[in-house]
Enzyme design. Structure first.
Site, PDB file in Angstrom:
ATOM      1  N   SER A   1       0.860  -1.177   0.000  1.00 24.91           N
ATOM      2  CA  SER A   1       0.000   0.000   0.000  1.00 24.91           C
ATOM      3  C   SER A   1       0.900   1.232   0.000  1.00 24.91           C
ATOM      4  O   SER A   1       1.719   1.392   0.892  1.00 24.91           O
ATOM      5  CB  SER A   1      -0.893  -0.037   1.251  1.00 24.91           C
TER       6      SER A   1
ATOM      7  N   LYS B   1      -0.874  -0.864  -4.520  1.00 24.66           N
ATOM      8  CA  LYS B   1      -2.123  -0.157  -4.183  1.00 24.66           C
ATOM      9  C   LYS B   1      -1.784   1.291  -3.892  1.00 24.66           C
ATOM     10  O   LYS B   1      -0.955   1.568  -3.024  1.00 24.66           O
ATOM     11  CB  LYS B   1      -2.764  -0.824  -2.966  1.00 24.66           C
TER      12      LYS B   1
ATOM     13  N   LYS C   1      -2.925   4.902  -2.538  1.00 19.12           N
ATOM     14  CA  LYS C   1      -3.915   5.638  -1.768  1.00 19.12           C
ATOM     15  C   LYS C   1      -4.322   6.855  -2.587  1.00 19.12           C
ATOM     16  O   LYS C   1      -3.459   7.541  -3.139  1.00 19.12           O
ATOM     17  CB  LYS C   1      -3.296   6.080  -0.433  1.00 19.12           C
TER      18      LYS C   1
ATOM     19  N   ASP D   1      -7.141   2.901  -3.304  1.00 18.41           N
ATOM     20  CA  ASP D   1      -7.920   2.894  -2.061  1.00 18.41           C
ATOM     21  C   ASP D   1      -8.209   4.333  -1.658  1.00 18.41           C
ATOM     22  O   ASP D   1      -7.292   5.110  -1.413  1.00 18.41           O
ATOM     23  CB  ASP D   1      -7.129   2.177  -0.961  1.00 18.41           C
TER      24      ASP D   1
ATOM     25  N   ASP E   1     -14.002  -2.042   2.170  1.00 12.26           N
ATOM     26  CA  ASP E   1     -13.152  -2.234   3.341  1.00 12.26           C
ATOM     27  C   ASP E   1     -13.959  -1.777   4.560  1.00 12.26           C
ATOM     28  O   ASP E   1     -14.635  -2.592   5.212  1.00 12.26           O
ATOM     29  CB  ASP E   1     -11.848  -1.423   3.139  1.00 12.26           C
TER      30      ASP E   1
ATOM     31  N   GLY F   1      -4.527  -4.809   5.646  1.00 12.33           N
ATOM     32  CA  GLY F   1      -3.536  -4.633   6.701  1.00 12.33           C
ATOM     33  C   GLY F   1      -3.768  -3.344   7.455  1.00 12.33           C
ATOM     34  O   GLY F   1      -4.383  -2.406   6.942  1.00 12.33           O
TER      35      GLY F   1
END
Ligand code: NPQ
Ligand code: MG
Length: 369
Positions: free
Chosen positions: A136, A162, A164, A190, A240, A292
């Site tokens: 991430s 991933k 953000k 995300d 999520d 995570g």
């Protein structure tokens, strides 16, 4: 199982670099560890709650309090009948507080499995001995800095990136990473609830970049909004924050609010509920992956075991220890060809390093049984 003592221990670990998401930046992780002592074994787990209630409503000081004053007394009331499998039922009358419930169940499960000599992976039903690792990547000050970071992670072997995102940091970073690293890169984003349904046309502009998924674009309570968005964009919607139970997962799937689920044991009240979500999703043909919460080796070990279950078909945010910490609380998890090995020893299969633990401890309290 007879518990003799539960210790709550506050530790503070510096991050190797600041981690910025749409809800804030952290430079250091404060964590409540739970240590369960029985006559024959001990168990460790970590609470995912952060200092500020920004990811969810839970926060670390509130979590310690609810654990001590509301959850542990209900476990004490079970007496010798206490098992990890009975924790969920015993705590069900307390509304919410999934992370606080999760850490107790996980520590008790660790102690129970260490007593019986079984591993987390074996107990949960892992079918793989290693799992693919994703990473991430936080919001950065510039595209250039982002590309440097992504390049570094890919060189280390991470199999999925991933990013953000938030309004103002979405199309440009995605375009830059896709253009630089090519169409084969497994790439997803995300938003941590940073958008509204009014942003649907903007988010549809991510469609050409062939993302694996967009994670939690809208508010955590907005299942109908996610269902509407899913019909307006071609990027698969993954939830999520919205999913706090297997019941939530079933509802979200039935409503068409998501076609993929990020499973975080801490967010859903523990590893047993996480496995139920895995099972519900599998029954609907919905793939899952393991999220995570910047775990130390303690939580990471159990997450990697969970990620070994058959419907965890996408690489998780199960990164190596050095993604977050220069010195982990356990022997570090390291990438081996982009994978992490599922521990095989009893319980989580990892040992807490006493010297490191002593160094990072800020406070502790014992609750005698
Ligand atoms: C997510 N995790 O998937 C979370 C968000 C997150 C790896 O992206 C402290 C505690 C900081 C919990 C930062 C990843 C955190 C945190 C981010 C959770 O949404
Ligand atoms: Mg997320």
């Amino acid at each position: 199982m007879r518990i003799e003592n539960i210790e709550l221990r506050r530790v503070s670990l510096p991050l190797v670099r600041p981690f910025r998401t749409s809800f804030g930046t952290i430079t250091e992780r404060q964590i409540s560890l739970v240590h369960v002592s029985t006559a024959g074994a001990e168990g460790w787990a970590e609470c995912a709650a952060e200092v500020r209630p920004l990811y969810s409503s839970e926060f670390i000081d509130g979590s310690d309090l609810v654990i001590r004053d509301h959850l542990i007394p209900r476990l004490q009331a079970l007496g010798d009948a206490l098992t990890a499998e009975r924790v969920g039922g015993a705590l069900a009358a307390v509304k919410g507080h999934q992370m606080s419930k999760a850490v107790l169940e996980a520590a008790i499960l660790d102690a129970q499995l260490r007593e019986s000599g079984q591993s987390f992976g074996g107990y949960l039903g892992a079918v793989h001995d290693r799992v693919p690792a994703g990473v991430s990547v936080g919001i950065m000050d510039s595209i250039e800095e982002l590309l440097t970071n992504v390049e570094e992670y890919l060189a280390q072997g991470y199999l999925r990136i991933k990013l953000k995102i938030e309004p103002g940091w979405d199309l440009a970073p995605v375009r830059a990473v896709r253009e630089r690293f090519g169409p084969e890169l497994l790439l997803q984003v995300d938003a941590n609830t940073a958008y509204t349904l009014a942003d649907a046309r903007h988010l549809a502009r991510l469609d050409p970049f062939d993302l694996l998924l967009i994670e939690q674009p809208l508010g955590e309570r907005d299942l109908l909004g996610h269902a509407a968005l899913a019909r307006l964009i071609s990027t698969p919607v993954c939830l999520d924050e919205s999913i706090e139970s297997a019941q939530d997962a079933a509802a979200a799937i039935s409503l068409g609010a998501c076609s993929i689920i990020n499973v975080k044991p801490s967010r859903v009240g523990g590893y047993l509920e996480a496995r139920r979500i895995h099972d519900v999703a599998a029954a609907h043909g919905v793939p899952v992956w393991c999220g995570g919460m910047l775990e130390t080796g303690i939580g990471r070990a159990a997450n990697v075991a969970l990620a070994g279950l058959p419907n965890f078909v996408l690489p998780g945010d199960t990164s190596a220890s050095d993604r977050y910490y220069a010195q982990d609380l356990t022997a570090p998890f390291v990438l081996e060809n982009g994978h992490l090995r599922v521990p095989t020893g009893p319980g989580t299969g990892v040992a807490v390093l006493p010297d490191v633990l002593a160094e990072v401890t800020r406070s502790r309290q014992d609750i005698r049984f």
